[in-house]
Scaffold this motif. Structure first.
Motif, mmCIF file in Angstrom:
data_model
loop_
_atom_site.group_PDB
_atom_site.id
_atom_site.type_symbol
_atom_site.label_atom_id
_atom_site.label_comp_id
_atom_site.label_asym_id
_atom_site.label_seq_id
_atom_site.Cartn_x
_atom_site.Cartn_y
_atom_site.Cartn_z
ATOM 1 N N ALA A 169 42.910 18.958 -61.665
ATOM 2 C CA ALA A 169 42.602 19.816 -60.516
ATOM 3 C C ALA A 169 43.153 21.221 -60.725
ATOM 4 N N LYS A 170 44.352 21.280 -61.248
ATOM 5 C CA LYS A 170 44.969 22.602 -61.483
ATOM 6 C C LYS A 170 44.145 23.396 -62.500
ATOM 7 N N TYR A 171 43.726 22.679 -63.518
ATOM 8 C CA TYR A 171 42.974 23.379 -64.554
ATOM 9 C C TYR A 171 41.632 23.892 -64.010
ATOM 10 N N VAL A 172 40.960 23.036 -63.250
ATOM 11 C CA VAL A 172 39.665 23.455 -62.686
ATOM 12 C C VAL A 172 39.893 24.619 -61.718
ATOM 13 N N ALA A 173 40.952 24.528 -60.938
ATOM 14 C CA ALA A 173 41.249 25.626 -60.006
ATOM 15 C C ALA A 173 41.573 26.897 -60.776
ATOM 16 N N TYR A 174 42.262 26.713 -61.892
ATOM 17 C CA TYR A 174 42.586 27.878 -62.707
ATOM 18 C C TYR A 174 41.309 28.538 -63.257
ATOM 19 N N LEU A 175 40.372 27.687 -63.703
ATOM 20 C CA LEU A 175 39.108 28.246 -64.211
ATOM 21 C C LEU A 175 38.328 28.909 -63.093
ATOM 22 N N GLY A 176 38.418 28.325 -61.904
ATOM 23 C CA GLY A 176 37.755 28.911 -60.736
ATOM 24 C C GLY A 176 36.247 28.815 -60.830
ATOM 25 N N PRO A 177 35.549 29.414 -59.853
ATOM 26 C CA PRO A 177 34.081 29.326 -59.873
ATOM 27 C C PRO A 177 33.508 30.165 -61.015
ATOM 28 N N SER A 178 33.352 29.577 -62.153
ATOM 29 C CA SER A 178 32.902 30.320 -63.335
ATOM 30 C C SER A 178 32.142 29.379 -64.254
ATOM 31 N N ASP A 179 31.487 29.973 -65.234
ATOM 32 C CA ASP A 179 30.775 29.137 -66.194
ATOM 33 C C ASP A 179 31.740 28.341 -67.062
ATOM 34 N N ASP A 180 32.963 28.839 -67.203
ATOM 35 C CA ASP A 180 33.959 28.059 -67.936
ATOM 36 C C ASP A 180 34.220 26.741 -67.231
ATOM 37 N N ALA A 181 34.309 26.832 -65.917
ATOM 38 C CA ALA A 181 34.538 25.605 -65.141
ATOM 39 C C ALA A 181 33.339 24.680 -65.303
ATOM 40 N N VAL A 182 32.144 25.276 -65.276
ATOM 41 C CA VAL A 182 30.932 24.464 -65.438
ATOM 42 C C VAL A 182 30.982 23.756 -66.788
ATOM 43 N N LYS A 183 31.383 24.507 -67.796
ATOM 44 C CA LYS A 183 31.424 23.930 -69.134
ATOM 45 C C LYS A 183 32.453 22.806 -69.237
ATOM 46 N N PHE A 184 33.530 22.962 -68.541
ATOM 47 C CA PHE A 184 34.547 21.914 -68.580
ATOM 48 C C PHE A 184 34.094 20.680 -67.783
ATOM 49 N N LEU A 185 33.543 20.931 -66.614
ATOM 50 C CA LEU A 185 33.190 19.811 -65.736
ATOM 51 C C LEU A 185 31.947 19.065 -66.208
ATOM 52 N N PHE A 186 31.056 19.803 -66.856
ATOM 53 C CA PHE A 186 29.751 19.206 -67.130
ATOM 54 C C PHE A 186 29.814 17.890 -67.912
ATOM 55 N N PRO A 187 30.592 17.820 -69.007
ATOM 56 C CA PRO A 187 30.631 16.549 -69.740
ATOM 57 C C PRO A 187 31.143 15.388 -68.884
ATOM 58 N N VAL A 188 32.068 15.684 -67.982
ATOM 59 C CA VAL A 188 32.583 14.623 -67.099
ATOM 60 C C VAL A 188 31.477 14.233 -66.114
ATOM 61 N N PHE A 189 30.755 15.250 -65.681
ATOM 62 C CA PHE A 189 29.621 15.013 -64.786
ATOM 63 C C PHE A 189 28.588 14.097 -65.466
ATOM 64 N N VAL A 190 28.390 14.328 -66.765
ATOM 65 C CA VAL A 190 27.445 13.504 -67.525
ATOM 66 C C VAL A 190 27.878 12.047 -67.489
ATOM 67 N N GLU A 191 29.163 11.820 -67.765
ATOM 68 C CA GLU A 191 29.680 10.445 -67.744
ATOM 69 C C GLU A 191 29.462 9.823 -66.369
ATOM 70 N N TYR A 192 29.743 10.624 -65.361
ATOM 71 C CA TYR A 192 29.593 10.136 -63.987
ATOM 72 C C TYR A 192 28.135 9.757 -63.706
ATOM 73 N N CYS A 193 27.221 10.652 -64.081
ATOM 74 C CA CYS A 193 25.798 10.417 -63.788
ATOM 75 C C CYS A 193 25.287 9.181 -64.519
ATOM 76 N N LEU A 194 25.669 9.056 -65.782
ATOM 77 C CA LEU A 194 25.170 7.909 -66.551
ATOM 78 C C LEU A 194 25.591 6.595 -65.906
ATOM 79 N N GLU A 195 26.764 6.610 -65.317
ATOM 80 C CA GLU A 195 27.226 5.371 -64.690
ATOM 81 C C GLU A 195 26.671 5.193 -63.283
ATOM 82 N N GLU A 196 26.556 6.290 -62.565
ATOM 83 C CA GLU A 196 26.188 6.196 -61.149
ATOM 84 C C GLU A 196 24.676 6.195 -60.881
#
Ligand SMILES: Nc1ncnc2c1ncn2[C@@H]1O[C@H](COP(=O)(O)OP(=O)(O)OP(=O)(O)O)[C@@H](O)[C@H]1O
Length: 821
Positions: A251-278
């Motif tokens: 959470a700290k890291y995502v907050a540190y990245l803030g609303p940016s494409d860096d955050a998107v890049k970090f979150l996206f792979p986790v989002f992929v894992e989430y989507c594949l399962e959900e």
């Protein structure tokens, strides 16, 4: 540190409030320069180098490969991730989607790109305001828990001791470089979310909002078959999951990245894992839809043609160089041949010519089928050619039309699908390379024959000096609208002793031929032809000189210069071998246009890179199975949004089909196939009367009633422009009826013969009307030509005006750029 332009950016932005803007800027610049993420209507699957929907081995990593533009940035040891839910292993990249039919392994390479700054120690000083939300760990604060904003998230109070001074050397390396699959597992295993400071929480909210709206993530999600329409839902659910499960450091890291494409890049792979399962069901549905809109590898659609050893002969050259003549020689020599024409008119010409030479030949166009007994040859329009029959020789005329934005697909289909031992293509050199590429895909042998004009076309520098009185016998005056055609005809007939024949697109082919014959015949007073660009193709005309009345054309929106290829095609009509004018001349009405004419004639043919494609009915039907309960028009939209194409093809425009589809939406009880067929009927969508008749035909058809023509038959030729327009419309309605009668069961359109007879009569009436036409069609004021008392002049060059306007515009914008600089 960053060098060159990027370092300037750094200096500018590091002094601003939010350091993440620095990254966003670089990233955006990278995207636009690389063209990696095209934001077009349809997903740019080429953007995913490892993605092949059928044999999927996709990369959902947003980190691009090494880019020299960003050499100044730190190399990155960001980890590849696995989308395998069970296996968090980093090495073999495996993806298993629920239905299990596609498990692809791909050994991923470790990415070492510019994006290295994600997770690195922050080396620059943060302005004090920005540090407020950067805390090294959640243990640093021990404020009271608040549960008021989000019940799933434990909040830390604002007055928690966010220790600003400890910020200076925070490292998020351990978070940024985590394997996304492991990270996702860890989040899943968390009982509940870690406590967060309110500021962090707010930033996280913003960050997830940014993620949900990110075009980047939306585009990339297509790689795992999360469609554009489902993406917001998936992103929203992912957000809820995150807020329920996030660990403190993440959470700290995502907050540190803030609303940016860096955050998107970090979150996206986790989002992929989430989507594949959900969302396995949604993913499967979308994948099926994508598969049914697959227009890649069109050469594989014709297995029989692929099984044949075909010889392709490309007759390549400008107009009037003998290409078609030579191809037709082979056609006539063959035991069984087919000639594919771009126009009904040209099919009729070949039909007549070949029969006259003693080779029995039938005719097959959308509107008519004339079967000549014992014939083994046929002339057809390219849309009507059968890919089921076998031929010895096939001729595809005007092959460059495979790049036509609306009709190109018909040429592509003929080239790919014809079952002929020998296929002769006639056309200009613009599509030579694409034909070479297609032949290498199909494995056909390609032979190229290059041609030159029999006699060079000569430009007459004198022009007509703006005066139509200078028109001479054998001239063809080319204007670019029906209205201008009539104005020119009237002016010539009023001020000279010449009589004019006219040819324009709205005339039926029979009338155009009748006018062409009248002009070619030397024993009458009709010695000048006035025509639109409809003269450019399909007619054998004895033209001495092509005179461009203007070189600009109204495209339905604005007046633009006529493209060079079209100018060449039309000018090339002058001086035909074997005619009484073997030497061709061309010029303009006014001197100001001459420069543009010469420029066009000098220009080489533009190379075309893509050929047109359009789905067959079966493909549309398959696709429709994925999307029940939507209108046909919406279905077409969805198809074009989701279809996939190879780089050598484009999806043909289908605005007119959609317009008809929209109108026919009111007609109930039409099957999808019937609707599809009705939409291809040759109706002029700008003619409301013709559209109305098509609607009536479709309504009767849907009620299983025999479809009536229900139209009065005129008995006399037109006496004014309105009556002439009426005749043109009536002929078009009959043409639609005839077309429908050949595309639906005979019994549903029982008056086809009657329609044919009526159409012939109307074409005759049109011919008579044109001979006597001396009325002026209503003209738009702006384009109304000025007239001298006893002559006709068109003193203004619209080309010059256009060029001047463009020049002024570019000067203006240059100046404004200078001001901005
Ligand atoms: N070898 C030939 N002998 C006699 N006439 C010829 C010969 N080659 C061509 N012609 C005539 O020259 C004219 C132009 O030929 P053709 O129509 O084949 O040219 P093209 O290059 O296909 O032009 P376009 O693209 O305009 O159709 C035609 O009238 C054709 O009959």
């Amino acid at each position: 540190m960053v060098r060159g332009p990027a370092s300037c950016l750094f200096r500018i932005y590091s002094s601003k409030k939010n350091i993440s803007r620095f990254r966003v800027l670089i990233w955006n610049q990278y995207l636009s320069s690389s063209g990696l993420y095209e934001r077009s209507g349809s997903p740019n699957f080429k953007s995913f180098p490892a993605l092949d929907v059928q044999n999927r081995s996709f990369s959902t990593s947003l980190v691009p490969r090494k880019n020299p533009k960003f050499m100044g940035c730190h190399p990155l040891d960001a980890k590849p991730f696995s989308t395998s839910v069970e296996d968090g292993d980093t090495k073999p990249f495996s993806t298993s989607v629920e239905d299990g039919d596609e498990v692809v392994n791909d050994t991923r390479t470790v990415v070492d790109d510019f994006d290295a700054d994600v997770g690195k120690i922050v080396e620059f000083e943060l302005p004090s305001e920005d540090r407020a939300y950067v805390s090294s760990s959640s243990e640093d604060s021990d404020g009271e828990n608040e549960d008021i904003i989000c019940d799933s998230m434990l909040l830390e109070s604002e007055n928690g001791d966010n220790n600003v001074s400890s910020v200076k050397s925070i490292s998020f390396q351990h978070v940024a470089s985590r394997n996304p699959a492991e990270l996702y597992r860890e989040l899943c295993n968390n009982e509940k979310a870690a406590k967060q400071a309110r500021t962090d929480w707010e930033i996280l909210q913003e960050t997830f909002r940014y993620f949900g709206n990110s075009g980047l993530a939306t585009d990339q999600a297509l790689a795992i078959y999360i469609g554009r329409s489902f993406f917001p839902t998936a992103a929203y659910k992912f957000r809820s999951f995150f807020f329920k499960k996030c660990s403190a450091d993440v959470a700290k890291y995502v907050a540190y990245l803030g609303p940016s494409d860096d955050a998107v890049k970090f979150l996206f792979p986790v989002f992929v894992e989430y989507c594949l399962e959900e969302f396995p069901d949604e993913i499967k549905r979308f994948r099926d839809m994508i598969a049914s809109a697959d227009l890649t590898k069109p050469h594989t659609w014709f297995p029989f043609a692929r099984a044949m050893k075909r010889k392709i002969v490309y007759h390549c050259g400008p107009t009037n160089s003998g290409k078609t003549f030579n191809a037709l020689q082979r056609f006539m020599e063959a035991k069984k041949g087919i000639y594919c024409s771009p126009l009904r008119l040209l099919a009729m010409e070949v039909f007549d010519k070949v029969n006259a030479l003693g080779v029995y030949c039938s005719l097959h166009t959308g509107q008519e089928k004339k079967f000549v007994p014992f014939s083994n040859h046929a002339a057809c329009t390219v849309e009507m050619v059968s890919t089921d029959e076998m031929y010895d020789v096939a001729v595809i005329d005007e092959i460059q039309m495979m790049a036509d934005p609306c009709r190109g697909f018909a040429w592509t289909r003929a080239l790919l699908g014809l079952k002929a031992d020998e296929i002769h293509l006639c056309g200009d050199p613009s599509v030579l390379n694409i034909v070479r590429k297609i032949c290498s895909d199909t494995g056909d042998e390609l032979y190229e024959h290059h041609y030159e004009r029999f006699k060079p076309l000569v430009v007459e520098a004198k022009t007509l000096l703006g005066d139509l009185k200078n028109v001479r016998s054998g001239d063809c005056v080319v204007a670019f609208s029906r209205r201008e055609v009539f104005e020119v005809k009237i002016a010539i007939e009023k001020h000279t002793n010449h009589r004019c024949c006219v040819i324009y697109g709205a005339l039926p082919p029979e009338t155009r031929r009748q006018q062409a014959n009248l002009f070619n015949d030397q024993d009458n007073e009709f010695d000048v032809l006035v025509a639109t660009d409809a003269v450019g193709m399909g007619l054998n005309l004895n033209i001495r000189r092509v005179v461009f009345f203007s070189l600009s054309k109204y495209n339905g929106d604005k007046v633009l210069p006529v493209p060079a290829s079209q100018v060449k095609q039309i000018a090339g009509r002058a001086g035909r071998r074997g005619s009484i004018y073997p030497d061709g001349l061309t010029t303009t009405l006014i001197l100001d246009d001459l420069g543009y004419l010469i420029e066009c004639l000098k220009q080489p043919f533009d190379e075309v890179k893509k050929a047109g494609l359009f789905p067959f009915y079966e493909q549309v039907e398959l696709f429709a199975g994925q999307l029940p309960n939507i209108t046909f028009c919406q279905l077409l939209d969805k198809f074009s949004e989701n279809c996939r194409l190879d780089g050598s093809y484009f999806l043909c425009r289908h605005d007119h089909i959609k317009k008809v589809a929209n109108m026919l939406q009111k007609v109930q009880k039409l099957s999808l196939e019937d609707r599809f067929n009705f939409c291809f009927a040759p109706v002029n969508i700008r003619d409301p009367k013709a559209m109305f008749h098509l609607l009536k035909f479709a309504s009767s058809y849907s009620q299983n009633l025999p479809v009536n023509i229900a139209m009065g038959m005129p008995t006399v030729s037109a006496r004014n422009n309105k009556e002439l327009l009426d005749l043109e419309t009536k002929h078009q309605v009959l043409s639609i009826y005839m077309w429908l009668s050949h595309h639906f069961k005979d019994e549903t359109f029982p008056y086809a013969k009657k329609a044919e007879a009526m159409a012939t009569d109307i074409a005759e009436l049109l011919g008579q009307s044109l001979a006597n036409a001396n009325w002026k069609p209503e003209s738009r004021k702006a384009l109304k030509p000025q007239q001298k008392e006893d002559s006709y002049e068109r003193p203004l060059s619209r080309i010059k005006l256009y060029q001047k306007k463009r020049h002024d515009h570019s000067v203006n914008s240059e100046q404004s750029e200078k001001v901005a600089v």
